[in-house]
Design an enzyme around this catalytic site. Structure first.
Site, PDB file in Angstrom:
ATOM      1  N   SER A 144      31.626  28.907  33.999  1.00 45.20           N
ATOM      2  CA  SER A 144      31.535  30.274  33.465  1.00 45.20           C
ATOM      3  C   SER A 144      30.758  30.227  32.161  1.00 45.20           C
ATOM      4  O   SER A 144      30.801  29.226  31.441  1.00 45.20           O
ATOM      5  CB  SER A 144      32.940  30.820  33.197  1.00 45.20           C
ATOM      6  N   TYR A 157      40.722  28.905  29.146  1.00 44.55           N
ATOM      7  CA  TYR A 157      39.682  29.089  30.171  1.00 44.55           C
ATOM      8  C   TYR A 157      38.337  28.504  29.709  1.00 44.55           C
ATOM      9  O   TYR A 157      37.656  27.813  30.475  1.00 44.55           O
ATOM     10  CB  TYR A 157      39.563  30.590  30.441  1.00 44.55           C
ATOM     11  N   LYS A 161      36.405  25.549  31.589  1.00 50.19           N
ATOM     12  CA  LYS A 161      35.074  25.801  32.162  1.00 50.19           C
ATOM     13  C   LYS A 161      34.008  24.905  31.524  1.00 50.19           C
ATOM     14  O   LYS A 161      33.029  24.522  32.189  1.00 50.19           O
ATOM     15  CB  LYS A 161      34.707  27.276  32.018  1.00 50.19           C
TER      16      LYS A 161
HETATM   17  P1  NAP Z   1      39.203  36.329  42.068  1.00 53.80           P
HETATM   18  O1  NAP Z   1      38.596  37.554  42.655  1.00 53.80           O
HETATM   19  O2  NAP Z   1      40.492  36.428  41.348  1.00 53.80           O
HETATM   20  O3  NAP Z   1      39.289  35.218  43.229  1.00 53.80           O
HETATM   21  C1  NAP Z   1      39.759  33.934  42.960  1.00 53.80           C
HETATM   22  C2  NAP Z   1      40.503  33.421  44.165  1.00 53.80           C
HETATM   23  O4  NAP Z   1      40.967  32.081  43.867  1.00 53.80           O
HETATM   24  C3  NAP Z   1      41.740  34.258  44.477  1.00 53.80           C
HETATM   25  O5  NAP Z   1      41.869  34.477  45.866  1.00 53.80           O
HETATM   26  C4  NAP Z   1      42.852  33.381  43.934  1.00 53.80           C
HETATM   27  O6  NAP Z   1      44.105  33.611  44.523  1.00 53.80           O
HETATM   28  C5  NAP Z   1      42.332  32.008  44.272  1.00 53.80           C
HETATM   29  N1  NAP Z   1      43.069  30.967  43.567  1.00 53.80           N
HETATM   30  C6  NAP Z   1      43.619  31.023  42.341  1.00 53.80           C
HETATM   31  N2  NAP Z   1      44.265  29.889  42.049  1.00 53.80           N
HETATM   32  C7  NAP Z   1      44.141  29.095  43.134  1.00 53.80           C
HETATM   33  C8  NAP Z   1      44.587  27.798  43.464  1.00 53.80           C
HETATM   34  N3  NAP Z   1      45.365  27.093  42.605  1.00 53.80           N
HETATM   35  N4  NAP Z   1      44.250  27.265  44.656  1.00 53.80           N
HETATM   36  C9  NAP Z   1      43.507  27.979  45.539  1.00 53.80           C
HETATM   37  N5  NAP Z   1      43.070  29.219  45.301  1.00 53.80           N
HETATM   38  C10 NAP Z   1      43.377  29.780  44.111  1.00 53.80           C
HETATM   39  O7  NAP Z   1      38.185  35.660  41.006  1.00 53.80           O
HETATM   40  P2  NAP Z   1      36.588  35.625  40.966  1.00 53.80           P
HETATM   41  O8  NAP Z   1      36.162  36.554  39.894  1.00 53.80           O
HETATM   42  O9  NAP Z   1      36.027  35.739  42.337  1.00 53.80           O
HETATM   43  O10 NAP Z   1      36.393  34.142  40.418  1.00 53.80           O
HETATM   44  C11 NAP Z   1      35.907  33.058  41.216  1.00 53.80           C
HETATM   45  C12 NAP Z   1      35.453  31.945  40.287  1.00 53.80           C
HETATM   46  O11 NAP Z   1      34.389  32.426  39.469  1.00 53.80           O
HETATM   47  C13 NAP Z   1      36.539  31.462  39.328  1.00 53.80           C
HETATM   48  O12 NAP Z   1      36.421  30.071  39.138  1.00 53.80           O
HETATM   49  C14 NAP Z   1      36.212  32.198  38.061  1.00 53.80           C
HETATM   50  O13 NAP Z   1      36.734  31.545  36.934  1.00 53.80           O
HETATM   51  C15 NAP Z   1      34.705  32.182  38.119  1.00 53.80           C
HETATM   52  N6  NAP Z   1      34.059  33.189  37.273  1.00 53.80           N
HETATM   53  C16 NAP Z   1      34.302  34.516  37.464  1.00 53.80           C
HETATM   54  C17 NAP Z   1      33.653  35.430  36.630  1.00 53.80           C
HETATM   55  C18 NAP Z   1      33.852  36.908  36.763  1.00 53.80           C
HETATM   56  O14 NAP Z   1      33.343  37.661  35.904  1.00 53.80           O
HETATM   57  N7  NAP Z   1      34.532  37.406  37.792  1.00 53.80           N
HETATM   58  C19 NAP Z   1      32.799  34.980  35.619  1.00 53.80           C
HETATM   59  C20 NAP Z   1      32.592  33.619  35.467  1.00 53.80           C
HETATM   60  C21 NAP Z   1      33.223  32.731  36.309  1.00 53.80           C
HETATM   61  P3  NAP Z   1      45.183  34.556  43.736  1.00 53.80           P
HETATM   62  O15 NAP Z   1      44.678  35.954  43.866  1.00 53.80           O
HETATM   63  O16 NAP Z   1      46.455  34.273  44.456  1.00 53.80           O
HETATM   64  O17 NAP Z   1      45.203  34.072  42.302  1.00 53.80           O
END
Ligand code: NAP
Length: 249
Positions: A144, A157, A161
């Site tokens: 991130s 976080y 990251k």
């Molecule tokens: P999201 O919509 O919350 O999806 C993340 C998924 O990962 C959810 O289904 C979650 O399940 C699952 N998860 C959480 N903990 C887990 C575990 N221990 N084992 C297996 N699965 C697990 O988040 P997203 O925004 O798509 O994020 C995806 C990735 O991109 C993450 O690494 C995040 O840090 C990164 N990221 C996101 C952004 C942003 O702006 N959205 C920016 C930079 C980086 P639950 O719903 O049960 O928790």
């Protein structure tokens, strides 16, 4: 897609793939011809997402908590058994537990570091165990921009990251001579359930700071992952691609 996909016939495993960025990554890899396993800690949601994606054709789901060593190994074994080998591993699962230092508990810190850093390390190690003997593979870790710049309220976080970047580069050096590439993507502000939890005024202020003046969509991160998964990036390893609309460049 028949025949001409960028990752045609390859086996891919995506963690945290039941929704958001992980689901978009699974979708674009599938659209480009891969056989895809959607892993998530919520097995039911992962199964539903897989069903909606392709109703069984070149797609499978697996319940896997990435902090659980045996579960990660089992997910990799499932991909290899079901589709043969493992060519693409995307360590994407993530959570946030935001709080300032005064309010953040040790449990908040450990939960976030466990999922992101330990989870990614377990995924890299398990994938490498299959890819190293095969002499080929592409591992993509989702970091991130918070790990580049540090975000207020995200000491846990941002640390995790940033750690993923060090892990990516160290693993890239270890595996390069074995034909396995390891790269990372640093998304900026992306519209998913994770960012929907932000107060609307904070979200709007972040958006206003972005040179492109908008949040990104999950498929825009997935495009960078597809590039790193495919042979288009065949001479890239240990690289970090920023997908942030120009934010924090
Ligand atoms: P999201 O919509 O919350 O999806 C993340 C998924 O990962 C959810 O289904 C979650 O399940 C699952 N998860 C959480 N903990 C887990 C575990 N221990 N084992 C297996 N699965 C697990 O988040 P997203 O925004 O798509 O994020 C995806 C990735 O991109 C993450 O690494 C995040 O840090 C990164 N990221 C996101 C952004 C942003 O702006 N959205 C920016 C930079 C980086 P639950 O719903 O049960 O928790």
């Amino acid at each position: 897609m028949s025949g001409g996909g960028l990752v045609q016939g390859r086996t891919a495993l995506v963690t945290g793939a039941a929704q958001g960025i992980g689901l978009a990554i699974a979708r674009i890899l599938w659209e480009h011809g891969a056989k895809v396993v959607l892993a998530d800690r919520n097995a039911g949601l992962a199964a539903q997402a897989a069903e909606e994606l392709a109703a069984g054709e070149r797609v499978s789901s697996f319940g896997c908590d990435v902090t659980d060593e045996e579960a990660v190994a089992a997910a990799v074994a499932h991909a290899a058994d079901r589709f043969g080998g493992l060519d693409i591993m995307v360590n994407n699962a993530g959570i946030t537990r935001d709080a300032t230092l005064g309010k953040m508990t040790l449990a908040d810190f450990e939960a976030v570091v466990d999922v992101h850093l330990k989870g990614t390390w377990l995924g890299v190690r398990a994938a490498a165990a299959v890819m190293r003997p095969a002499g080929a593979g592409s591992i993509i870790n989702i970091s991130s921009l918070s790990g580049k710049s540090g975000n207020f309220g995200q000491t846990n976080y941002s640390a995790a990251k940033a750690g993923i970047i060090g892990l990516t580069k160290a693993a890239a050096k270890e595996l390069a001579a074995r034909g396995v590439r390891v790269n990372a993507v640093q998304p900026g502000l992306i519209r998913t359930a994770m960012t929907a939890a932000m107060p609307p005024d904070v979200f709007a202020a972040r958006e206003a700071d972005i040179p492109m003046k908008r949040a990104g969509e999950p498929h825009e991160v997935a495009g960078a992952v597809l590039f790193l998964a495919s042979d288009l990036s065949s001479y890239m390893t240990g690289a970090v691609l920023e997908v942030g609309g120009g934010r924090l460049m």
